[in-house]
Enzyme design. Structure first.
Site, PDB file in Angstrom:
ATOM      1  N   ASP A  27       0.782  -1.247   0.000  1.00  0.00           N
ATOM      2  CA  ASP A  27       0.000   0.000   0.000  1.00  0.00           C
ATOM      3  C   ASP A  27       0.816   1.301   0.000  1.00  0.00           C
ATOM      4  O   ASP A  27       0.448   2.273   0.692  1.00  0.00           O
ATOM      5  CB  ASP A  27      -0.963   0.024   1.195  1.00  0.00           C
ATOM      6  CG  ASP A  27      -1.935  -1.139   1.187  1.00  0.00           C
ATOM      7  OD1 ASP A  27      -1.908  -1.945   0.250  1.00  0.00           O
ATOM      8  OD2 ASP A  27      -2.729  -1.249   2.142  1.00  0.00           O
ATOM      9  N   GLU A  75      -4.659  -0.853  -1.375  1.00  0.00           N
ATOM     10  CA  GLU A  75      -5.973  -0.959  -0.724  1.00  0.00           C
ATOM     11  C   GLU A  75      -6.942  -0.040  -1.461  1.00  0.00           C
ATOM     12  O   GLU A  75      -6.597   1.108  -1.764  1.00  0.00           O
ATOM     13  CB  GLU A  75      -5.891  -0.540   0.754  1.00  0.00           C
ATOM     14  CG  GLU A  75      -7.244  -0.623   1.459  1.00  0.00           C
ATOM     15  CD  GLU A  75      -7.190  -0.240   2.945  1.00  0.00           C
ATOM     16  OE1 GLU A  75      -6.095  -0.168   3.522  1.00  0.00           O
ATOM     17  OE2 GLU A  75      -8.282  -0.025   3.515  1.00  0.00           O
ATOM     18  N   LYS A 132      -6.597  -4.964  -3.146  1.00  0.00           N
ATOM     19  CA  LYS A 132      -7.249  -5.613  -2.001  1.00  0.00           C
ATOM     20  C   LYS A 132      -8.288  -4.682  -1.398  1.00  0.00           C
ATOM     21  O   LYS A 132      -8.031  -3.493  -1.219  1.00  0.00           O
ATOM     22  CB  LYS A 132      -6.202  -6.020  -0.953  1.00  0.00           C
ATOM     23  CG  LYS A 132      -5.398  -4.877  -0.359  1.00  0.00           C
ATOM     24  CD  LYS A 132      -4.277  -5.434   0.514  1.00  0.00           C
ATOM     25  CE  LYS A 132      -3.476  -4.370   1.223  1.00  0.00           C
ATOM     26  NZ  LYS A 132      -4.188  -3.584   2.209  1.00  0.00           N
ATOM     27  N   LYS A 135      -7.626  -4.928   4.787  1.00  0.00           N
ATOM     28  CA  LYS A 135      -6.316  -4.579   5.338  1.00  0.00           C
ATOM     29  C   LYS A 135      -5.287  -5.661   5.008  1.00  0.00           C
ATOM     30  O   LYS A 135      -4.148  -5.356   4.691  1.00  0.00           O
ATOM     31  CB  LYS A 135      -6.415  -4.376   6.863  1.00  0.00           C
ATOM     32  CG  LYS A 135      -7.465  -3.340   7.294  1.00  0.00           C
ATOM     33  CD  LYS A 135      -7.242  -1.992   6.653  1.00  0.00           C
ATOM     34  CE  LYS A 135      -8.274  -0.970   7.099  1.00  0.00           C
ATOM     35  NZ  LYS A 135      -8.295   0.214   6.226  1.00  0.00           N
ATOM     36  N   VAL A 160       3.153   0.388   4.256  1.00  0.00           N
ATOM     37  CA  VAL A 160       2.408   1.106   5.301  1.00  0.00           C
ATOM     38  C   VAL A 160       1.013   0.511   5.469  1.00  0.00           C
ATOM     39  O   VAL A 160       0.454  -0.041   4.528  1.00  0.00           O
ATOM     40  CB  VAL A 160       2.308   2.605   4.941  1.00  0.00           C
ATOM     41  CG1 VAL A 160       3.696   3.220   4.900  1.00  0.00           C
ATOM     42  CG2 VAL A 160       1.579   2.863   3.622  1.00  0.00           C
ATOM     43  N   THR A 161       0.453   0.642   6.681  1.00  0.00           N
ATOM     44  CA  THR A 161       1.116   1.107   7.869  1.00  0.00           C
ATOM     45  C   THR A 161       1.527  -0.095   8.725  1.00  0.00           C
ATOM     46  O   THR A 161       0.923  -1.158   8.628  1.00  0.00           O
ATOM     47  CB  THR A 161       0.198   2.030   8.724  1.00  0.00           C
ATOM     48  OG1 THR A 161      -0.960   1.288   9.149  1.00  0.00           O
ATOM     49  CG2 THR A 161      -0.250   3.241   7.943  1.00  0.00           C
ATOM     50  N   CYS A 165      -2.062  -2.551   7.834  1.00  0.00           N
ATOM     51  CA  CYS A 165      -1.993  -3.481   6.688  1.00  0.00           C
ATOM     52  C   CYS A 165      -0.737  -4.353   6.687  1.00  0.00           C
ATOM     53  O   CYS A 165      -0.795  -5.503   6.245  1.00  0.00           O
ATOM     54  CB  CYS A 165      -2.161  -2.718   5.386  1.00  0.00           C
ATOM     55  SG  CYS A 165      -3.849  -2.068   5.226  1.00  0.00           S
ATOM     56  N   GLN A 205       7.997 -13.593  21.393  1.00  0.00           N
ATOM     57  CA  GLN A 205       7.716 -15.022  21.618  1.00  0.00           C
ATOM     58  C   GLN A 205       8.418 -15.901  20.581  1.00  0.00           C
ATOM     59  O   GLN A 205       7.820 -16.795  19.977  1.00  0.00           O
ATOM     60  CB  GLN A 205       6.202 -15.284  21.593  1.00  0.00           C
ATOM     61  CG  GLN A 205       5.435 -14.459  22.625  1.00  0.00           C
ATOM     62  CD  GLN A 205       3.952 -14.726  22.555  1.00  0.00           C
ATOM     63  OE1 GLN A 205       3.493 -15.778  22.941  1.00  0.00           O
ATOM     64  NE2 GLN A 205       3.210 -13.746  22.040  1.00  0.00           N
TER      65      GLN A 205
HETATM   66  C1  C5J Z   1      -3.103   0.492   5.584  1.00  0.00           C
HETATM   67  C2  C5J Z   1      -4.886   1.672   6.704  1.00  0.00           C
HETATM   68  N1  C5J Z   1      -2.592   0.330   4.381  1.00  0.00           N
HETATM   69  N2  C5J Z   1      -4.086   2.110   7.684  1.00  0.00           N
HETATM   70  N3  C5J Z   1      -4.383   0.958   5.657  1.00  0.00           N
HETATM   71  O1  C5J Z   1      -2.443   0.277   6.572  1.00  0.00           O
HETATM   72  O2  C5J Z   1      -6.073   1.918   6.725  1.00  0.00           O
END
Ligand code: C5J
Length: 223
Positions: A27, A75, A132, A135, A160-161, A165, A205
């Site tokens: 994204d 996205e 997509k 997320k 990002v972010t 995502c 973990q």
């Molecule tokens: C992504 C969002 N790409 N933060 N989307 O992280 O809505």
């Protein structure tokens, strides 16, 4: 190039097998990184994400030089918004929402300027772009099929972010059996504390979802 490259990472070194690894760039769209898009509509300071551009550009260049697999994601939604869940549309209660006109076209809608990938990381014609609606990059997409057809078992996940995502995609990938390495300098958040915690959650973990490293180590290992 050696068949297995040992990449310094946490919680321990990542055994990178270049022929079986794809660089998955999540994204890096104008809607998230430039003013006037979806990120800013949600009240975020989009300048926070700009530091990720240069490390991504250098890693992408090194990865391409070796002729390795690159996949990009975006996205966004269909122009008729038929794939936009009503709950997602109204979430945030902001004055403008997904599908409304903005300075870069309709917000988070496929085909609009804001939906496209930033020029610095623009995909080559040979690099699949996964559109997509959610997320995670696996949900409602053909990403898993594309990776399987190419014999990919490992992913370097950037973009990002960090906590939204990128994290969702790493978790989805982990459940499908992929080993994921996340270079910390190539992922970013509007919230520094979420970035830090998002990375900690991945590597905690014993690497419950994957590994965290940095782009310089990957580029150095590629040679
Ligand atoms: C992504 C969002 N790409 N933060 N989307 O992280 O809505």
């Amino acid at each position: 190039m050696s068949a297995v490259l040992s990449i310094p990472a946490e919680p321990y070194a990542f055994d990178l097998v270049p022929a079986k690894c794809a660089l998955l760039i999540i994204d890096m769209q104008r809607d998230f990184i430039e003013p006037g898009g979806f990120g800013e509509m949600l009240g975020n300071d989009v300048s926070q994400l700009r530091r990720t551009i240069e490390p991504n550009r250098l890693l992408l260049a090194a990865w391409r030089m070796k002729g390795l697999s690159v996949i990009h994601t975006r996205e966004g939604h269909r122009p008729d918004l038929a794939d936009l869940p009503p709950a997602k549309k109204i979430r945030g209660r902001s004055a403008t929402c997904i599908g409304d006109p903005g300075p870069m076209g309709r917000i988070l809608v496929r085909g609009e300027e804001g939906h496209d990938i930033i020029p610095e990381l623009y995909p080559l014609a040979t690099e699949p772009v996964i559109d997509k609606p959610g997320k995670g990059a696996f949900w409602a997409t053909d990403l898993h099929a594309i990776l399987q057809n190419r014999g990919i078992t490992q992913l370097i996940v950037t973009g990002v972010t960090t906590e939204v995502c990128v994290n969702t995609t790493v978790r989805e990938a982990n459940d499908r059996g992929y080993d994921c390495l996340v270079p910390a300098d190539c992922v970013g958040s509007y919230f520094p504390e979420f970035h830090e915690m998002g990375l900690k959650m991945i590597k905690a973990q014993g690497g419950i979802f994957g590994w965290v490293g940095d782009s310089k180590s990957i580029i150095a290992a590629l040679g």
